[in-house]
Design an enzyme around this catalytic site. Structure first.
Site, PDB file in Angstrom:
ATOM      1  N   GLY A  77      37.836  42.910  36.181  1.00 26.66           N
ATOM      2  CA  GLY A  77      39.062  42.625  35.444  1.00 26.66           C
ATOM      3  C   GLY A  77      39.265  41.136  35.305  1.00 26.66           C
ATOM      4  O   GLY A  77      38.732  40.347  36.095  1.00 26.66           O
TER       5      GLY A  77
ATOM      6  N   GLN B 156      43.854  33.361  33.882  1.00 29.32           N
ATOM      7  CA  GLN B 156      42.634  32.928  34.580  1.00 29.32           C
ATOM      8  C   GLN B 156      41.714  32.096  33.686  1.00 29.32           C
ATOM      9  O   GLN B 156      40.813  31.425  34.189  1.00 29.32           O
ATOM     10  CB  GLN B 156      41.860  34.136  35.115  1.00 29.32           C
ATOM     11  CG  GLN B 156      42.593  34.862  36.227  1.00 29.32           C
ATOM     12  CD  GLN B 156      41.765  36.001  36.754  1.00 29.32           C
ATOM     13  OE1 GLN B 156      41.809  37.104  36.225  1.00 29.32           O
ATOM     14  NE2 GLN B 156      40.967  35.736  37.781  1.00 29.32           N
TER      15      GLN B 156
ATOM     16  N   CYS C 117      38.731  38.459  43.510  1.00 26.31           N
ATOM     17  CA  CYS C 117      39.278  37.918  42.266  1.00 26.31           C
ATOM     18  C   CYS C 117      38.364  36.799  41.790  1.00 26.31           C
ATOM     19  O   CYS C 117      37.908  36.003  42.612  1.00 26.31           O
ATOM     20  CB  CYS C 117      40.682  37.376  42.533  1.00 26.31           C
ATOM     21  SG  CYS C 117      41.465  36.611  41.107  1.00 26.31           S
ATOM     22  N   LEU C 118      38.105  36.734  40.497  1.00 27.09           N
ATOM     23  CA  LEU C 118      37.226  35.681  39.974  1.00 27.09           C
ATOM     24  C   LEU C 118      37.824  34.286  40.175  1.00 27.09           C
ATOM     25  O   LEU C 118      37.096  33.297  40.149  1.00 27.09           O
ATOM     26  CB  LEU C 118      36.930  35.916  38.489  1.00 27.09           C
ATOM     27  CG  LEU C 118      36.107  37.176  38.175  1.00 27.09           C
ATOM     28  CD1 LEU C 118      35.876  37.298  36.673  1.00 27.09           C
ATOM     29  CD2 LEU C 118      34.789  37.187  38.920  1.00 27.09           C
TER      30      LEU C 118
ATOM     31  N   HIS D  56      46.383  44.551  40.184  1.00 24.27           N
ATOM     32  CA  HIS D  56      45.892  43.194  40.450  1.00 24.27           C
ATOM     33  C   HIS D  56      46.048  42.313  39.202  1.00 24.27           C
ATOM     34  O   HIS D  56      46.581  41.199  39.279  1.00 24.27           O
ATOM     35  CB  HIS D  56      44.422  43.277  40.878  1.00 24.27           C
ATOM     36  CG  HIS D  56      43.756  41.954  41.083  1.00 24.27           C
ATOM     37  ND1 HIS D  56      43.317  41.518  42.314  1.00 24.27           N
ATOM     38  CD2 HIS D  56      43.449  40.966  40.204  1.00 24.27           C
ATOM     39  CE1 HIS D  56      42.777  40.312  42.180  1.00 24.27           C
ATOM     40  NE2 HIS D  56      42.842  39.951  40.909  1.00 24.27           N
ATOM     41  N   GLU D  57      45.592  42.824  38.052  1.00 18.63           N
ATOM     42  CA  GLU D  57      45.642  42.017  36.821  1.00 18.63           C
ATOM     43  C   GLU D  57      47.079  41.823  36.360  1.00 18.63           C
ATOM     44  O   GLU D  57      47.447  40.744  35.891  1.00 18.63           O
ATOM     45  CB  GLU D  57      44.800  42.667  35.709  1.00 18.63           C
ATOM     46  CG  GLU D  57      43.326  42.837  36.031  1.00 18.63           C
ATOM     47  CD  GLU D  57      42.640  41.593  36.566  1.00 18.63           C
ATOM     48  OE1 GLU D  57      43.062  40.475  36.235  1.00 18.63           O
ATOM     49  OE2 GLU D  57      41.683  41.747  37.348  1.00 18.63           O
TER      50      GLU D  57
ATOM     51  N   HIS E  79      48.686  38.945  38.024  1.00 15.49           N
ATOM     52  CA  HIS E  79      48.318  37.630  37.478  1.00 15.49           C
ATOM     53  C   HIS E  79      49.311  37.187  36.400  1.00 15.49           C
ATOM     54  O   HIS E  79      49.579  35.992  36.247  1.00 15.49           O
ATOM     55  CB  HIS E  79      46.921  37.678  36.844  1.00 15.49           C
ATOM     56  CG  HIS E  79      45.785  37.464  37.799  1.00 15.49           C
ATOM     57  ND1 HIS E  79      45.616  36.294  38.495  1.00 15.49           N
ATOM     58  CD2 HIS E  79      44.743  38.265  38.138  1.00 15.49           C
ATOM     59  CE1 HIS E  79      44.507  36.388  39.234  1.00 15.49           C
ATOM     60  NE2 HIS E  79      43.970  37.579  39.041  1.00 15.49           N
TER      61      HIS E  79
HETATM   62 NI    NI Z   1      42.210  38.320  39.861  1.00 13.78          NI
END
Ligand code: NI
Length: 156
Positions: free
Chosen positions: A46, A51, A88-89, A130-131, A134
């Site tokens: 995701g 991000q 998470c990226l 999670h997304e 953000h």
């Molecule tokens: Ni993330």
């Protein structure tokens, strides 16, 4: 195909609240495609627009069943519980244990401007939560059950 630069934890932009998308312009469609390219490049499941430095309420998810794009999402149901490790990226090579709802219903708009609803469980439900976080400037360490650890340390 265009890979965008990721923002990492500590970047104040990741802590801001993203704005609704008012119109799905060609620029938005390009952003979504770039987000997918960036997510796949880094083997993520995701990615949210902040991000890649864009404060718009958009995220993309692919838990293995193909990409799904969520524009202006709302989570209309959260139930049950799942506890597991999450990454998470924007925090490369880190993980923590996070408890999330095991079932969510999420309404959103796709890149063609069509409204849709997903009924998600397990990893898909976790990814949506999670997304979605953000978009409100929340990162998983804020809601984790325990410390954030290096992936490498887990293997020792
Ligand atoms: Ni993330």
């Amino acid at each position: 195909m265009a890979i965008r630069n990721l923002r990492f934890e500590g970047d104040p932009l990741l802590r801001k609240v993203s704005k609704e998308v008012k119109e799905i312009t060609p620029r938005i469609k390009e952003l979504v495609q770039d987000m997918l390219d960036t997510m796949y490049e880094d083997d993520g499941v995701g990615l949210a627009a902040p991000q890649v430095g864009v404060l718009k309420r958009i995220f993309v998810i692919d838990v293995g069943d193909g990409p799904v794009t969520f524009i202006n999402p709302t989570i209309t149901l959260k139930e049950g519980e799942q506890t597991g490790s999450e990454g998470c990226l924007s925090l490369p090579n880190k993980v923590a244990i996070v408890t999330r709802p095991n079932h969510v219903v999420c309404e959103a708009t796709n890149v063609d401007g069509e409204k849709f609803t997903v009924d998600a469980t397990e990893l898909f439900a976790r990814a949506i939560c999670h997304e979605y976080d953000h978009l409100d400037g929340i990162l998983y360490p804020d809601v984790a059950d325990g410390p954030v650890v290096d992936v490498d340390d887990l293997e020792d």
